[in-house]
Design a protein around this motif. Structure first.
Motif, PDB file in Angstrom:
ATOM      1  N   THR A   1      30.499  33.195  42.340  1.00 25.30           N
ATOM      2  CA  THR A   1      30.005  33.715  44.056  1.00 25.30           C
ATOM      3  C   THR A   1      29.106  33.916  43.968  1.00 25.30           C
ATOM      4  OG1 THR A   1      32.743  33.988  44.491  1.00 25.30           O
ATOM      5  CG2 THR A   1      31.235  35.226  45.453  1.00 25.30           C
TER       6      THR A   1
ATOM      7  N   THR B   1      39.683  34.242  43.288  1.00 29.83           N
ATOM      8  CA  THR B   1      38.471  33.931  43.148  1.00 29.83           C
ATOM      9  C   THR B   1      39.309  34.829  42.275  1.00 29.83           C
ATOM     10  OG1 THR B   1      36.911  33.933  44.873  1.00 29.83           O
ATOM     11  CG2 THR B   1      36.201  34.981  43.318  1.00 29.83           C
TER      12      THR B   1
ATOM     13  N   LEU C   1      34.189  35.427  40.215  1.00 32.85           N
ATOM     14  CA  LEU C   1      33.161  36.332  41.072  1.00 32.85           C
ATOM     15  C   LEU C   1      31.812  36.858  40.833  1.00 32.85           C
ATOM     16  CD1 LEU C   1      34.780  40.104  40.896  1.00 32.85           C
ATOM     17  CD2 LEU C   1      33.489  38.938  43.135  1.00 32.85           C
TER      18      LEU C   1
ATOM     19  N   THR D   1      40.465  54.068  41.790  1.00 38.50           N
ATOM     20  CA  THR D   1      40.476  52.276  41.530  1.00 38.50           C
ATOM     21  C   THR D   1      41.126  52.399  43.640  1.00 38.50           C
ATOM     22  OG1 THR D   1      40.939  52.572  40.229  1.00 38.50           O
ATOM     23  CG2 THR D   1      40.837  49.854  41.652  1.00 38.50           C
TER      24      THR D   1
ATOM     25  N   ARG E   1      42.153  56.981  36.766  1.00 33.40           N
ATOM     26  CA  ARG E   1      41.830  55.323  37.318  1.00 33.40           C
ATOM     27  C   ARG E   1      42.584  54.871  38.137  1.00 33.40           C
ATOM     28  NH1 ARG E   1      41.309  53.925  32.560  1.00 33.40           N
ATOM     29  NH2 ARG E   1      43.450  52.807  32.208  1.00 33.40           N
TER      30      ARG E   1
ATOM     31  N   GLU F   1      32.147  47.886  37.312  1.00 35.15           N
ATOM     32  CA  GLU F   1      32.878  47.731  38.080  1.00 35.15           C
ATOM     33  C   GLU F   1      33.625  46.879  37.115  1.00 35.15           C
ATOM     34  OE1 GLU F   1      34.080  49.779  40.480  1.00 35.15           O
ATOM     35  OE2 GLU F   1      33.894  48.399  42.698  1.00 35.15           O
TER      36      GLU F   1
ATOM     37  N   GLY G   1      40.366  47.232  38.904  1.00 35.63           N
ATOM     38  CA  GLY G   1      41.627  46.963  40.391  1.00 35.63           C
ATOM     39  C   GLY G   1      40.754  46.637  41.008  1.00 35.63           C
ATOM     40  N   VAL G   2      39.850  47.449  41.310  1.00 30.39           N
ATOM     41  CA  VAL G   2      38.844  47.512  42.717  1.00 30.39           C
ATOM     42  C   VAL G   2      38.768  46.002  43.328  1.00 30.39           C
ATOM     43  CG1 VAL G   2      37.018  47.629  43.582  1.00 30.39           C
ATOM     44  CG2 VAL G   2      37.823  49.525  42.616  1.00 30.39           C
ATOM     45  N   LEU G   3      38.273  45.120  42.304  1.00 34.74           N
ATOM     46  CA  LEU G   3      37.546  43.490  42.649  1.00 34.74           C
ATOM     47  C   LEU G   3      38.946  42.567  42.274  1.00 34.74           C
ATOM     48  CD1 LEU G   3      34.493  44.134  40.549  1.00 34.74           C
ATOM     49  CD2 LEU G   3      34.680  43.529  43.195  1.00 34.74           C
ATOM     50  N   ASP G   4      40.213  43.056  41.526  1.00 31.05           N
ATOM     51  CA  ASP G   4      41.030  42.311  41.593  1.00 31.05           C
ATOM     52  C   ASP G   4      42.267  42.184  43.022  1.00 31.05           C
ATOM     53  OD1 ASP G   4      42.846  40.852  40.208  1.00 31.05           O
ATOM     54  OD2 ASP G   4      44.428  42.368  39.842  1.00 31.05           O
ATOM     55  N   GLY G   5      41.817  40.329  42.801  1.00 32.23           N
ATOM     56  CA  GLY G   5      42.477  39.797  44.185  1.00 32.23           C
ATOM     57  C   GLY G   5      41.517  40.145  45.469  1.00 32.23           C
ATOM     58  N   VAL G   6      40.730  40.672  45.298  1.00 35.63           N
ATOM     59  CA  VAL G   6      40.109  41.262  46.986  1.00 35.63           C
ATOM     60  C   VAL G   6      38.977  39.645  47.171  1.00 35.63           C
ATOM     61  CG1 VAL G   6      37.545  41.412  46.103  1.00 35.63           C
ATOM     62  CG2 VAL G   6      38.290  42.685  47.874  1.00 35.63           C
ATOM     63  N   LEU G   7      38.720  38.987  46.733  1.00 36.98           N
ATOM     64  CA  LEU G   7      38.543  37.712  47.762  1.00 36.98           C
ATOM     65  C   LEU G   7      39.185  36.836  46.385  1.00 36.98           C
ATOM     66  CD1 LEU G   7      34.570  37.078  47.150  1.00 36.98           C
ATOM     67  CD2 LEU G   7      35.999  37.676  48.881  1.00 36.98           C
TER      68      LEU G   7
ATOM     69  N   LEU H   1      36.371  50.432  36.963  1.00 31.99           N
ATOM     70  CA  LEU H   1      37.447  49.948  37.804  1.00 31.99           C
ATOM     71  C   LEU H   1      37.743  48.970  38.006  1.00 31.99           C
ATOM     72  CD1 LEU H   1      36.030  53.316  40.386  1.00 31.99           C
ATOM     73  CD2 LEU H   1      38.064  53.501  38.661  1.00 31.99           C
TER      74      LEU H   1
ATOM     75  N   LEU I   1      25.668  48.435  44.434  1.00 31.02           N
ATOM     76  CA  LEU I   1      26.641  49.437  43.795  1.00 31.02           C
ATOM     77  C   LEU I   1      24.730  49.556  42.260  1.00 31.02           C
ATOM     78  CD1 LEU I   1      28.420  50.745  42.409  1.00 31.02           C
ATOM     79  CD2 LEU I   1      29.553  48.558  41.293  1.00 31.02           C
TER      80      LEU I   1
ATOM     81  N   ARG J   1      33.707  57.592  37.648  1.00 29.32           N
ATOM     82  CA  ARG J   1      34.183  56.451  36.697  1.00 29.32           C
ATOM     83  C   ARG J   1      34.118  56.045  35.765  1.00 29.32           C
ATOM     84  NH1 ARG J   1      33.186  51.568  39.357  1.00 29.32           N
ATOM     85  NH2 ARG J   1      32.418  51.690  42.047  1.00 29.32           N
TER      86      ARG J   1
ATOM     87  N   ARG K   1      39.093  50.835  46.314  1.00 25.93           N
ATOM     88  CA  ARG K   1      38.961  49.597  46.817  1.00 25.93           C
ATOM     89  C   ARG K   1      39.257  49.560  48.670  1.00 25.93           C
ATOM     90  NH1 ARG K   1      41.462  44.933  45.148  1.00 25.93           N
ATOM     91  NH2 ARG K   1      42.243  43.221  46.708  1.00 25.93           N
TER      92      ARG K   1
END
Lengths: 196, 196
Positions: B187, B178, B184, A124, A120, B163, B169-175, B167, A158, A110, A128
């Motif tokens: 949330t 949000t 987030l 990612t 990255r 995160e 991008g992992v969370l981008d748009g996942v919900l 990284l 995490l 990471r 994801r």
């Protein structure tokens, strides 16, 4: 590119060990050769460069740290309630404790990803995909809570993994009567996952 | 030991920069001298060794990443409800975004702590003190939830920071709908902190 798959796997596992022990900056072909106990120059026959080695380490860890399918099948025979979510998270923490080196290597990857755009991007994608798989698995199984529940639980686990692997004493006894990490996993799940 | 406090502070900040950019293994006196733009050999007059430098970096980051007392006082004038917890966590994420280098250096220090028992002991103490202070602050202010709430929120925020810094991008748009990290954070707080 040399083609002996057993030797390739041994070199990738040696790369995991070097990452965890020395940090990303210590990950050189020479260090991998030494850790794998093979002649200097071997790794350079198996990987096109450092990015290729890191990508193969990522793929290897994905398989190495996955749940045991038999254990998972046994767990999933239980009622689809909060206690099952706790059992699944305990299984994850068990894997963290059992393969400390593998999880430390993921943390090093990471940090290395902040310096290497190519790593990255690929890393990612794999993290994801894992999170999205977790959401799908949770929903398909009929476990309590939705995508938000899974995302919050993912982030809390995490954080727990990071804390437990690097500074375990921080959590030790912080909630009286709550063991680390088992008791804390239960507290996380009870706090985050709705009863049904 | 040389005694110019301004120069010492500049060297410690240069150490933070080297840690974040190069990783723990890159943190040498020579690299600190170069990053600070001072003659080679300067850092060795200010620190007894690498452990001393790491301890001073830890102390410096503690101060550098703390909330602004005026901002905090203004926030704490609001009703002591879940919305205030959200505002406090948004302030923390704002500091993460604003001093990305400082928080990345903290993550590097965590991994280095797995290799250096002396650093692990002192770093554990400072992180534990911060968590205990958070519990005390939460209770004294009369914010909703108890020590378990604070611990779970702390771990989820730690996961979110890791995160988001490594990284994103992992969370981008996942919900869907949000935003990351602001949406987030909301949330997390709504899921973890009781309404009152």
């Amino acid at each position: 590119m040399a083609g002996n798959p057993g030797r390739r796997a041994a070199l990738v596992d040696a790369g995991v060990e070097v990452l965890a022990r020395e940090g990303a900056r210590g990950l050189t072909f020479r260090a991998v050769d030494t850790a794998a106990g093979v002649p200097t120059g071997t790794a350079s026959n198996y990987f096109t460069g450092r990015d290729d080695l890191l990508r193969q380490i990522d793929a290897r860890l994905h398989a190495r740290l996955a749940p045991d399918p038999e254990v998972l099948a046994e767990l999933m025979a239980a009622p689809k309630d909060r206690a099952l979510v706790t059992a699944l998270m305990q299984d994850l923490m068990g894997r963290v404790t059992h393969d400390r080196t593998g999880y430390l290597a993921l943390l090093e990857m990471r940090l290395e990803a902040t310096r290497r755009p190519e790593l990255r991007a690929s890393f990612t994608e794999s993290v994801r995909a894992e999170l999205e798989y977790g959401m799908e698995f949770h929903q398909r199984a009929g476990l309590p809570g939705g995508d938000e529940t899974v995302t919050v639980l993912y982030l809390a686990m995490l954080g727990l993994i990071l804390e437990h692997l690097t500074l375990p004493g921080v959590l030790d006894g912080v909630l009286p009567g709550t063991g680390v990490p088992e008791g804390l996993v239960e507290t996380l799940v009870t706090t985050i996952v709705p009863e049904r």
